[in-house]
Design an enzyme around this catalytic site. Structure first.
Site, mmCIF file in Angstrom:
data_model
loop_
_atom_site.group_PDB
_atom_site.id
_atom_site.type_symbol
_atom_site.label_atom_id
_atom_site.label_comp_id
_atom_site.label_asym_id
_atom_site.label_seq_id
_atom_site.Cartn_x
_atom_site.Cartn_y
_atom_site.Cartn_z
ATOM 1 C CB ILE A 183 -1.060 -0.146 1.386
ATOM 2 C CG1 ILE A 183 -1.318 -1.291 1.519
ATOM 3 C CG2 ILE A 183 -1.654 1.135 1.360
ATOM 4 C CD1 ILE A 183 -2.924 -1.492 2.284
ATOM 5 C CG ASP B 26 9.580 1.444 2.103
ATOM 6 O OD1 ASP B 26 9.605 1.548 3.426
ATOM 7 O OD2 ASP B 26 8.896 2.604 1.416
#
Length: 246
Positions: A12, A104
């Site tokens: 996301i 991430d």
């Protein structure tokens, strides 16, 4: 666990959501990821419904995460939200306050270990921000965060008089002969310099290393890239695969 069980992987991000359906098996790391994109979690209802598990990563994106949690609860599908950790999957994080390392970056570091041909590697993510993370063996040594190409260009236009640019995204580095080109090429040169500096740090530690480049800005440096550069579009999703076996 049945080899036919399905899992949905979700990255996301700020601009869009990447998703990939996989069969949960030990061979999942050998199979290519078929990735689709959308801009809202609400559009993933059918994909979630068809899954036995959802594994997701999000940097910020609080509203989207809340909606995902709600959808998974409604559809009775277990949800795993990946988080940065002090140590996981045989990787140790350099950050003392490990929770402040973007998930991430953490997932990319973990995933890159399966790609790198050498014990030492650095992961370069070229996006809104450019990040670098250096790894030797099972130790993440830390890294850098710098403005990405578009952020640099926009800052120049906003904060410098008589400087202007366009939306061109150069895939080769040449000398500009007008202001527009000078801005674009200068920002591209800064990206190349970021990678060059990362390589210098690698060479201080190891004679053999791999540079793994990901992110939407990788097209900037793909042309004429050295052989020890490896390009990957979906490192975060690849890192999420590890969570299928925890």
């Amino acid at each position: 666990m049945s080899e036919q069980a399905n899992a949905l992987l979700l990255d996301i991000g700020n601009s869009f959501i990447k998703s990939a359906h996989v069969k949960i098996s030990e061979r999942v790391f050998e199979q290519p990821l078929i990735v689709t994109r959308c801009n809202e979690v609400s559009k993933l209802r059918e994909q979630i419904k068809a899954s036995q598990r959802v594994v997701a990563a999000a940097v910020g994106q609080g509203q989207q995460v809340k909606l995902l949690e709600s959808l998974c609860a409604e559809l009775h599908v277990p949800l795993i939200l990946a988080k940065s950790q002090a140590q996981a999957f045989s990787m140790r994080c350099a950050y003392r306050n490990f929770s402040t390392l973007g998930v991430d970056r953490w997932l990319a570091v973990i995933a890159a270990r399966r790609i790198s041909n050498t014990d030492a590697y650095c992961v370069i993510d070229l996006g809104t921000a450019n990040t670098c993370d250096v790894v030797i063996g099972h130790q993440h040594l830390g890294g850098w965060i710098a403005p990405g190409f578009s952020l640099m260009r926009d800052s120049l236009i906003k904060n410098t008089e008589l400087v202007f640019a366009n939306d061109d995204f150069p895939n080769d580095l040449t000398l500009g002969e007008q202001t527009v080109d000078c801005v674009n090429m200068g920002c591209a040169a800064a990206v190349n310099g970021f990678i060059y500096a990362a390589e210098q740090k690698m060479r201080e530690r190891k004679s053999e290393y791999t540079v793994i480049i990901t992110g939407g800005g990788q097209e900037l440096i793909k042309k004429n890239a050295p052989k020890h550069y490896y390009f990957h579009k979906n490192l975060v999703l690849l890192g999420l695969l590890e969570y299928l076996f925890t």
